[in-house]
Design an enzyme around this catalytic site. Structure first.
Site: not given
Length: 320
Positions: A122, A231
Site C-alpha cells: 500500500e 480509508e
C-alpha cells in the site's frame, strides 16, 4: 540497486494540476548514509478479530475493538491470481482534520491471498496523529504478509529496501490542495520487476526502493486485486457516534473538481509490464452519508480514468 526493467509506456501524465514536494533536511547526507525521520512511538498497523472488513477481505477490524475502518474505494479483480503486476495513480493531496486515535488516508492497495495469507502493498498519503505526533499530511508506504496480523510502515522492520534518499518516507507533503483553489497531487506507482520479482515503489519517476519478493507468499507471482481510494480509522467504532475525522477534502464527490478530492490516471500493470486502464471496477462504500465515491468512472485526455471521493464524517447524514 537500479531496476533491471521498466514497465512499458510509463511516463508522467501532463496534468493541469501540480505535483508536490517533500520535506527534507537542509543539509546533505554523508556518502553511504541514509537520513531517517524519527517519530514518537506508536503501534504498528495491527488488526485483531472483530468487525467484518467492508472490503470483504477478512473478518477483522484495523486495531483493537471497538474501532472500525471505513472505506470509499474502487476495486478491480483479476480471474488470474497473478495477472496484476502493479498499479499507478495521481492522488490529490489534502489535509483532512483527523482526531487523535483515528487516521485518514488516500492510497493504492495491491493485494493477493485471503484471510491469514493476505499479502498487501500500500502507498499514498495519510494523516495519523497518534503515529507521527502531528496532523500533517505525510507520504507513506505499508505492507503485510499475514492478513494484517502484523504490518509495517515506511522503514519499520527490515522489509522495504530504500535506495534513493531524495524521497524521505514519512515526509510531510507540501504544498497541499485548497478548497476552490490550487490543486496538487502525488504520482504513485508500484511495479513488479520482471527479472527479480521485487516490487518497486516509484514517487514520480524516482525509484524510491523496493520490497524484496522473498517477503511475500501470495504476492510472490503477482496480485489479483488492486484498489484505489480513501480509508479512515474510526476509533469510536460501531454503536457510538461516528467520528468527525474527514476523508479526502472533507467534501462529498458530487461537488467536483477543486472541492472534492480525486484520484486520476488509474492504471494497472499487466504481467507483460504494460499499463492498462482498469475496467469492471466495483464501488465499495461503508456509508455513503459519511464518505462516498463518484459512481461514474470517467476518462478524458488529461485525467485518464478518474473519480472523486471523500466526505465530512459526523454530520446530519452521518451519525453512526
Amino acid at each position: 540497486m537500479k531496476p533491471s526493467s521498466y514497465p512499458k509506456g510509463f511516463e508522467l501524465a501532463a496534468l493541469v494540476v501540480k505535483t508536490v514536494h517533500l520535506w527534507s533536511s537542509s543539509s546533505e547526507c554523508l556518502d553511504g548514509t541514509i537520513p531517517i525521520i524519527r517519530f514518537p512511538r506508536a503501534k504498528h498497523r495491527v488488526v485483531y478479530p472483530g468487525n467484518k472488513d467492508p472490503m470483504g477481505v477478512l473478518n477483522v477490524s484495523h486495531y483493537e475493538p471497538p474501532g472500525i475502518t471505513r472505506y470509499a474505494v474502487f476495486s478491480g479483480r483479476s480471474l488470474d491470481a497473478a495477472d496484476i503486476h502493479g498499479a499507478q495513480a495521481n492522488i490529490n493531496v489534502w489535509n483532512p482534520p483527523t482526531i487523535h486515535g483515528d487516521f485518514s488516508l488516500a492510497q493504492i492497495w495491491i493485494s493477493s491471498g485471503s484471510r491469514d495469507e493476505l499479502n498487501t502493498i500500500e502507498a499514498g498519503w495519510m494523516v495519523y496523529p497518534d503515529k507521527f505526533g502531528d496532523n500533517k499530511t505525510r507520504l507513506f508506504i505499508f505492507y503485510t504478509t499475514d492478513g494484517y496480523a502484523t504490518g509495517y510502515y515506511n522503514l519499520e522492520c527490515n522489509g522495504f529496501v530504500w535506495v534513493d534518499p531524495r524521497v524521505h518516507l514519512g515526509s510531510a507533503i507540501h504544498p497541499l490542495s485548497t478548497y476552490n483553489g490550487e490543486q496538487f497531487y502525488i504520482d504513485i506507482k508500484i511495479v513488479k520487476e520482471n527479472t527479480t520479482g521485487n516490487w518497486r515503489f516509484y514517487f514520480g519517476n524516482i525509484v524510491v526502493g523496493y520490497w524484496p519478493n522473498s517477503l511475500f507468499n501470495s504476492l510472490a507471482n503477482g496480485a489479483n486485486r488492486v484498489d484505489w481510494g480513501g480509508e479512515i480509522f474510526d476509533s469510536f467504532g460501531k454503536g457510538s457516534l461516528h467520528t468527525s475525522t474527514q476523508m479526502g477534502s472533507g467534501h462529498l464527490p458530487h461537488e467536483g473538481f477543486a472541492k472534492a478530492s480525486y484520484i486520476s490516471n488509474l492504471k494497472y500493470i499487466d504481467k507483460n509490464g504494460t499499463p492498462r486502464d482498469p475496467t469492471a471496477l466495483t464501488k465499495i462504500v461503508s456509508n455513503c452519508g459519511c464518505y462516498d465515491i463518484d459512481v461514474h468512472m470517467r476518462k478524458d485526455s488529461h485525467f485518464g480514468v478518474y473519480f472523486f471521493f471523500g466526505g465530512q464524517g459526523l454530520s446530519s447524514t452521518c451519525v453512526e
